[in-house]
Design an enzyme around this catalytic site. Structure first.
Site, PDB file in Angstrom:
ATOM      1  N   GLN A   1       1.014  -1.039   0.016  1.00  0.00           N
ATOM      2  CA  GLN A   1       0.001  -0.116   0.003  1.00  0.00           C
ATOM      3  C   GLN A   1       0.773   1.254   0.081  1.00  0.00           C
ATOM      4  OE1 GLN A   1      -3.787  -0.173   2.383  1.00  0.00           O
ATOM      5  NE2 GLN A   1      -2.689  -1.622   3.481  1.00  0.00           N
TER       6      GLN A   1
ATOM      7  N   ALA B 124       7.810  -5.805   3.356  1.00  0.00           N
ATOM      8  CA  ALA B 124       7.433  -6.362   4.552  1.00  0.00           C
ATOM      9  C   ALA B 124       6.550  -7.837   4.634  1.00  0.00           C
ATOM     10  CB  ALA B 124       6.659  -5.396   5.764  1.00  0.00           C
ATOM     11  N   TYR B 125       6.578  -8.643   5.457  1.00  0.00           N
ATOM     12  CA  TYR B 125       5.695  -9.777   5.628  1.00  0.00           C
ATOM     13  C   TYR B 125       4.700  -9.288   6.561  1.00  0.00           C
ATOM     14  CZ  TYR B 125       4.229 -14.539   7.088  1.00  0.00           C
ATOM     15  OH  TYR B 125       3.252 -15.647   7.127  1.00  0.00           O
ATOM     16  N   THR B 126       3.354  -9.014   6.076  1.00  0.00           N
ATOM     17  CA  THR B 126       2.447  -8.640   6.997  1.00  0.00           C
ATOM     18  C   THR B 126       1.161  -9.563   7.354  1.00  0.00           C
ATOM     19  OG1 THR B 126       1.215  -7.654   4.619  1.00  0.00           O
ATOM     20  CG2 THR B 126       2.933  -6.079   5.809  1.00  0.00           C
TER      21      THR B 126
ATOM     22  N   TYR C  92       4.498 -11.734  14.398  1.00  0.00           N
ATOM     23  CA  TYR C  92       4.587 -10.682  13.681  1.00  0.00           C
ATOM     24  C   TYR C  92       5.235  -9.340  14.309  1.00  0.00           C
ATOM     25  CZ  TYR C  92       3.212  -6.377  10.854  1.00  0.00           C
ATOM     26  OH  TYR C  92       3.386  -5.257  10.374  1.00  0.00           O
TER      27      TYR C  92
ATOM     28  N   LYS D  73       8.893  -7.702  13.298  1.00  0.00           N
ATOM     29  CA  LYS D  73       9.261  -6.217  13.222  1.00  0.00           C
ATOM     30  C   LYS D  73      10.042  -5.561  14.155  1.00  0.00           C
ATOM     31  CE  LYS D  73       7.313  -4.041  10.341  1.00  0.00           C
ATOM     32  NZ  LYS D  73       8.024  -3.873   8.973  1.00  0.00           N
TER      33      LYS D  73
ATOM     34  N   TRP E  21      -2.845   0.407  11.532  1.00  0.00           N
ATOM     35  CA  TRP E  21      -4.337   0.331  10.909  1.00  0.00           C
ATOM     36  C   TRP E  21      -4.255   1.336   9.471  1.00  0.00           C
ATOM     37  CZ3 TRP E  21      -8.755   1.021  14.876  1.00  0.00           C
ATOM     38  CH2 TRP E  21      -8.513   0.423  15.909  1.00  0.00           C
TER      39      TRP E  21
END
Length: 302
Positions: free
Chosen positions: A11, A60-62, A125, A129, A150
């Site tokens: 995004q 990133a791995y989200t 997660y 991070k 968010w």
């Protein structure tokens, strides 16, 4: 100003592309297959070839819940991958902006979190991070770490698009009402990042510009409040409508524990970089209008 962004489909990466021309920046996004965090040997050559003035590590791995089952994979991307990108930034002597998350906190405080508050992630997660933050700060002093929360946008998968999709087929949506945070537009994040990029490039000796900062939309709500506002704006534009049933976290179990309190204090970002993101409701209004219109146009084409 040449800004190299890791990740091409996220995004924030897509938002940076959209906002760059208005802010006089040239964005080069690099990602798979050319740059692959699971193939560390690809990272340095690709970034070097792009000749950045600033590097933004947005890859990133989200998948928050999936990370509970794949902690090593999440660590490879969020921890080791971030470390490799930061090492390139240090070698090139250029600033790196690294995107992190509210998940580095346990969510137990009863006030917004400051950058100086103790971290304590409660999910795989969040732990990966945090490892990324630590790797970036260890690799180079010339870094900015942004914790956000968010995130939504007209792009990719996010809460706003999910609520609109579900409302198109359901009369009632059950949404958690005891988790608190700030909905944050990726487009607003992109604007903030580009402003900070200019500050870093124009004032290379100013150490006060570096470090950890919080960056979220202004104001706070709950997931249920967020969803209600999404559908309110959708209804105003003839889009999907549904009722919101407020539920507790206990009623919606997930593999990964979510922070009860995701509120972040962003006053440092305003004080140091003169950046503050708009009120979350204002930015959400524009996003919902765009999504409803895009759906309407797509429907006519079909």
């Amino acid at each position: 100003m040449r800004v190299v962004v890791t990740g091409t489909e996220g995004q924030v990466a897509r938002a940076l592309f959209e906002r760059a021309s208005a802010q006089g920046a040239l964005i080069t996004a690099v990602g798979r297959p050319d740059l692959d965090f699971l193939r560390p040997e690809t990272i340095a050559p690709v970034i070097r070839a792009a000749a950045p003035d600033v590097i933004v590590n947005a890859a990133a791995y989200t998948a928050v819940d999936q990370a509970e089952a794949e902690p090593d994979l999440a660590a490879s991307v969020n921890g080791h991958g971030a470390a490799a990108v930061a090492a390139v930034a240090a070698d090139l002597d250029v600033p790196i902006i690294h995107l992190s998350t509210d998940y580095v906190f346990n969510g137990d405080l009863h006030r917004p979190y400051y950058e100086t508050d103790p971290v304590g992630p409660v999910s795989a997660y969040g732990r990966t991070k945090l490892a990324g933050e630590q790797a970036v700060s260890a690799a180079t002093r010339n870094h900015v770490i942004f914790r956000t929360a968010w995130v939504y946008s007209p792009f990719g998968k996010n809460f706003v698009k999910t609520v609109l999709r579900l409302a198109a087929t359901r009369d009632e949506l059950s949404i958690v009402a005891d988790q608190h945070g700030s909905p944050t537009s990726a487009l607003d994040i992109a604007d903030g990042i580009l402003t900070v990029c200019r500050n870093l490039v124009s004032r290379p000796a100013d150490d006060s510009l570096r470090g950890v900062f919080h960056m979220t939309g202004s104001g706070f709500t709950t997931w249920a409040g967020f969803a209600a506002h999404i559908l309110q704006e959708s209804a105003r534009r003839g889009g999907p409508q549904a009722q919101i049933k407020a539920i507790g976290t206990i009623d919606y179990p997930t593999p990964a524990k979510r922070p009860t309190n995701s509120r972040l204090d962003c006053s440092k970002l305003l004080r140091v970089h003169n950046v503050t993101l708009p009120d979350w409701q204002t930015s959400l209004r524009a996003c919902v209008a765009r999504l409803v219109e895009e759906h309407s146009v797509e429907g006519k084409v079909q």
